[in-house]
Design a protein around this motif. Sequence first.
Motif, PDB file in Angstrom:
ATOM      1  N   HIS A  83       0.625  -1.231  -0.150  1.00 16.26           N
ATOM      2  CA  HIS A  83       0.047   0.172  -0.164  1.00 16.26           C
ATOM      3  C   HIS A  83       0.933   1.439  -0.003  1.00 16.26           C
ATOM      4  O   HIS A  83       0.444   2.443  -0.569  1.00 16.26           O
ATOM      5  CB  HIS A  83      -1.042  -0.043   1.116  1.00 16.26           C
ATOM      6  CG  HIS A  83      -0.374   0.363   2.450  1.00 16.26           C
ATOM      7  ND1 HIS A  83       0.018  -0.679   3.571  1.00 16.26           N
ATOM      8  CD2 HIS A  83      -0.194   1.514   3.140  1.00 16.26           C
ATOM      9  CE1 HIS A  83       0.320  -0.229   4.372  1.00 16.26           C
ATOM     10  NE2 HIS A  83       0.324   1.265   4.349  1.00 16.26           N
ATOM     11  N   TYR A  86       1.782   1.748  -3.624  1.00 18.34           N
ATOM     12  CA  TYR A  86       0.483   1.290  -4.319  1.00 18.34           C
ATOM     13  C   TYR A  86       0.160   2.568  -5.633  1.00 18.34           C
ATOM     14  O   TYR A  86       0.018   1.937  -6.644  1.00 18.34           O
ATOM     15  CB  TYR A  86      -0.784   1.472  -3.503  1.00 18.34           C
ATOM     16  CG  TYR A  86      -2.093   0.769  -4.154  1.00 18.34           C
ATOM     17  CD1 TYR A  86      -2.105  -0.568  -3.991  1.00 18.34           C
ATOM     18  CD2 TYR A  86      -3.164   1.539  -4.701  1.00 18.34           C
ATOM     19  CE1 TYR A  86      -3.444  -1.212  -4.601  1.00 18.34           C
ATOM     20  CE2 TYR A  86      -4.469   0.908  -5.112  1.00 18.34           C
ATOM     21  CZ  TYR A  86      -4.246  -0.555  -5.059  1.00 18.34           C
ATOM     22  OH  TYR A  86      -5.526  -0.876  -5.520  1.00 18.34           O
ATOM     23  N   SER A 199      -2.605  -7.557  -6.335  1.00 20.49           N
ATOM     24  CA  SER A 199      -3.628  -6.974  -5.233  1.00 20.49           C
ATOM     25  C   SER A 199      -4.262  -8.205  -4.453  1.00 20.49           C
ATOM     26  O   SER A 199      -4.696  -7.844  -3.526  1.00 20.49           O
ATOM     27  CB  SER A 199      -4.434  -5.788  -5.797  1.00 20.49           C
ATOM     28  OG  SER A 199      -3.838  -4.774  -6.234  1.00 20.49           O
ATOM     29  N   LYS A 203      -3.217  -6.960  -1.285  1.00 17.07           N
ATOM     30  CA  LYS A 203      -4.329  -6.138  -0.839  1.00 17.07           C
ATOM     31  C   LYS A 203      -5.418  -6.991  -0.149  1.00 17.07           C
ATOM     32  O   LYS A 203      -6.490  -6.850  -0.320  1.00 17.07           O
ATOM     33  CB  LYS A 203      -4.766  -5.193  -1.775  1.00 17.07           C
ATOM     34  CG  LYS A 203      -5.434  -3.847  -1.131  1.00 17.07           C
ATOM     35  CD  LYS A 203      -5.635  -2.912  -2.240  1.00 17.07           C
ATOM     36  CE  LYS A 203      -6.205  -1.669  -1.858  1.00 17.07           C
ATOM     37  NZ  LYS A 203      -7.468  -1.966  -1.239  1.00 17.07           N
ATOM     38  N   SER A 206      -8.768  -6.445   1.267  1.00 17.09           N
ATOM     39  CA  SER A 206      -9.141  -4.988   1.183  1.00 17.09           C
ATOM     40  C   SER A 206      -9.838  -4.315   2.123  1.00 17.09           C
ATOM     41  O   SER A 206      -9.114  -4.039   3.224  1.00 17.09           O
ATOM     42  CB  SER A 206      -9.785  -4.853  -0.118  1.00 17.09           C
ATOM     43  OG  SER A 206      -9.844  -3.478  -0.818  1.00 17.09           O
ATOM     44  N   ASN A 210      -9.294  -4.381   6.333  1.00 21.72           N
ATOM     45  CA  ASN A 210      -8.483  -3.364   6.952  1.00 21.72           C
ATOM     46  C   ASN A 210      -8.831  -2.758   8.451  1.00 21.72           C
ATOM     47  O   ASN A 210      -9.744  -3.105   8.810  1.00 21.72           O
ATOM     48  CB  ASN A 210      -8.711  -2.061   5.863  1.00 21.72           C
ATOM     49  CG  ASN A 210      -7.783  -0.898   6.096  1.00 21.72           C
ATOM     50  OD1 ASN A 210      -6.772  -1.274   6.404  1.00 21.72           O
ATOM     51  ND2 ASN A 210      -8.110   0.323   5.943  1.00 21.72           N
ATOM     52  N   ASP A 219       1.173  -7.717   2.509  1.00 23.08           N
ATOM     53  CA  ASP A 219       1.302  -6.246   2.192  1.00 23.08           C
ATOM     54  C   ASP A 219       2.671  -6.056   1.887  1.00 23.08           C
ATOM     55  O   ASP A 219       3.300  -5.419   2.869  1.00 23.08           O
ATOM     56  CB  ASP A 219       0.595  -5.568   3.288  1.00 23.08           C
ATOM     57  CG  ASP A 219       0.210  -4.000   2.933  1.00 23.08           C
ATOM     58  OD1 ASP A 219       0.915  -3.608   1.860  1.00 23.08           O
ATOM     59  OD2 ASP A 219      -0.303  -3.369   3.498  1.00 23.08           O
ATOM     60  N   SER A 318      -6.175   3.641  -6.033  1.00 22.53           N
ATOM     61  CA  SER A 318      -5.271   4.226  -4.959  1.00 22.53           C
ATOM     62  C   SER A 318      -6.198   5.384  -4.089  1.00 22.53           C
ATOM     63  O   SER A 318      -6.014   5.524  -3.032  1.00 22.53           O
ATOM     64  CB  SER A 318      -4.243   5.001  -5.656  1.00 22.53           C
ATOM     65  OG  SER A 318      -3.393   5.321  -4.840  1.00 22.53           O
ATOM     66  N   ALA A 321      -8.557   3.655  -1.819  1.00 26.73           N
ATOM     67  CA  ALA A 321      -7.694   2.959  -0.639  1.00 26.73           C
ATOM     68  C   ALA A 321      -7.158   4.159   0.736  1.00 26.73           C
ATOM     69  O   ALA A 321      -7.570   3.959   1.548  1.00 26.73           O
ATOM     70  CB  ALA A 321      -6.652   2.369  -1.139  1.00 26.73           C
ATOM     71  N   ASN A 325      -9.107   4.187   4.355  1.00 27.74           N
ATOM     72  CA  ASN A 325      -8.145   3.839   5.567  1.00 27.74           C
ATOM     73  C   ASN A 325      -8.391   4.475   6.709  1.00 27.74           C
ATOM     74  O   ASN A 325      -8.628   4.001   7.449  1.00 27.74           O
ATOM     75  CB  ASN A 325      -6.634   4.186   4.966  1.00 27.74           C
ATOM     76  CG  ASN A 325      -5.682   3.629   5.852  1.00 27.74           C
ATOM     77  OD1 ASN A 325      -5.691   2.489   6.412  1.00 27.74           O
ATOM     78  ND2 ASN A 325      -4.754   4.404   6.007  1.00 27.74           N
TER      79      ASN A 325
END
Length: 722
Positions: A83, A86, A199, A203, A206, A210, A219, A318, A321, A325
Amino acid sequence: MKLLRVLFIFLSVPLFAQQGGMWIPSLLEGMNESEMENLGMKMSAQDIYDVNNASLKDAVPHFNGGCTSEVISNQGLLLTNHHCGYSQIQSHSTLENDYLEKGFWAMNLKEELPNPGVTATFIIKIEDVTTQVMNGVTELMPEADKQKKIEENIAQVSQSFPKEAWQENRVRTFFEGNQYMLFVVETFKDVRLVGTPPSSIGKFGSDTDNWIWPRHTGDFALFRIYADKNNRPAEYSEDNVPYTPKHFLPISLDGVAENDFTMVFGFPGTTDEYLPSVAIEQIINTINPARIAIRDAALAVQDKYMRADPQIKIQYASKFARIANYWKKWQGETLGLTKSNAVGIKQQQEKALTNQINKKGKQNEYGNLLPQFEKYYAEIEPYILAREYFFETVLRNVELLRTGFQAYQLTQVYDARGAQSFEDRRDNMVERMSGHYKDYSAKVDKEVFEALIAIYADKVPQEFLPASFNNIDSKALTEEVYSKSAFVDYDSLKKLLEGDAETVISNLNNDPGFKVVKDMAEAYFEKIAPKYEEIQLNITGLQRDYMKALIELSPKEDRIFPNANGTLRVTYGKVAGYSPADAVYYEPVTHLEGVMQKYIPGDYEFDVPQKLIDLYEAKDYGQYAENGKMPVNFIGTNHTTGGNSGSPAIDAHGNLIGLNFDRVWEGTMSDYYYDPSLSRNIMVDIRYVLFIVDKYAGATNLIDEMKLVHPKKGNKKSKKRK
């Protein structure tokens, strides 16, 4: 300026109690070193930080200013999070060569991909410069004058402190302005992409997984630092060669077990461990709900389009994400602060400080600090709320508004500095925007705009709204803006910005998108920012005095560490599971079988590559398995935050055992309050990284670069003599 930070007093804790902390690596000798040894460390503080000899610090660069990375070979091979890289992986991806979907592996140096603007910054030296920075600053100075003098001194110290021509001096404040440290740094500007898993590995899980444990995410991504022929920093050139590091991390194949010592070394971004109870209440009840509501709306729109359109999925991967986050983090943070009773605990600690103030007869110096915090936080609340809505709407989530705000700043440059500065800034903006519009969809942004403008008009206190927002019709405004504004298309934007300054400004003022941004920005800078900054300046002085009281009045055994501020820190702990709820206990290690248990064919978040399935079914794990199982992730009690992403997890002997990438959801409140029963950092097991590179990708050329060791079997790093 960021959210105000103030300090509370810690209750006394037993010597060597492991209560979190982000420690300056040059100051570990003494209590920290003893505590680390008590937890099982076999190194010395000098092994970690040494100015005159190679040490662990020389293998841990700041990655692109926002993450951490580690050098894992004598050819500058760099490991960080998937990430963290990314954006670079996305920038190299197309529908024909989708590295997000399929992964990428360079089988030789010539295949490695350059990334303009990406940096790796090493710390060369850390020096305490408090005396120099505070020279001429007196207690009786007005707060604004103190800050001005400090800034002048920082500039002088930065300019005069000895360094090499290719290095840079940076001064940072610690303990709320009671200490200043200078960092001599070396920044490499040629950093190339070497390898990344797809990914579906890097990821995996995802957004659903998270901040969640159990976790099963690979990751990681690999880059390489390049230098000039003298091994010094240089801009990208085909003549550059792989960097030869002062130190690189050997990699342990022995894995981890419950209670093993772990050290995370990296660049944590920002923490506010010492906020008073009134500030925590404000975060729980006012700030986080506002942030979450804005991002709820933005993410719902983006997710809908990404699931329906592969091109938009690539364009927004991107961005989505990044937005998601902290959206999820704020939710866990609120949960953790509530569950741990952080407000009540801080109130008890504030009572303890008050008792100490009275006991020591320090009422005149410190007796009014807590009442002043109550006063100022009450005053600043509506301004903080309005500021958060402005930042989340204009600067973070609506792309048209963010581009429009940059154009608004152009007009301010013209007013302040004239035509030449305007033209320079304008040309830079036009060039920079070409990359932005490559990943822009007007139909997605249009729907985000409509949703967020409606929230803004409804939730921002009426006195802070621009006059044009009275009785606003968000749907009609959206249609007008996205049908007529030049900001929805790169060619239109370039045309809008053509000509001399006066022509451009005239054209901007006739653009409906710019009009919205201008109204919102002028309302912010006239009605919100001045008062917010005035109150914050007052609290800045309180913060410094409160920290002074804390240092002066706390028992010697109390552990007082500086808040994270983006500088190199050490945090240490042990591998440990935890209990998030009654009758629930989480083991500290996950395995590949958990990936397969979560596997949903074709799913956006839980799909698994066929080759990984084949390796799992054949149990073809090579030398990386443990008892016939493939470890994936593990957790520990290390005190981490944003910026620690990509940080090496290091064993007792100085070997790499994992890669930090997340925290558990219940413990995300550790930015404000570290609870050892709930706070856990999440790491990729280094053996899973090696397994993916070797058995999945077949990139044995990279494995051959690394130094693989077995410290638990006697191949241990020697301890330096002090």
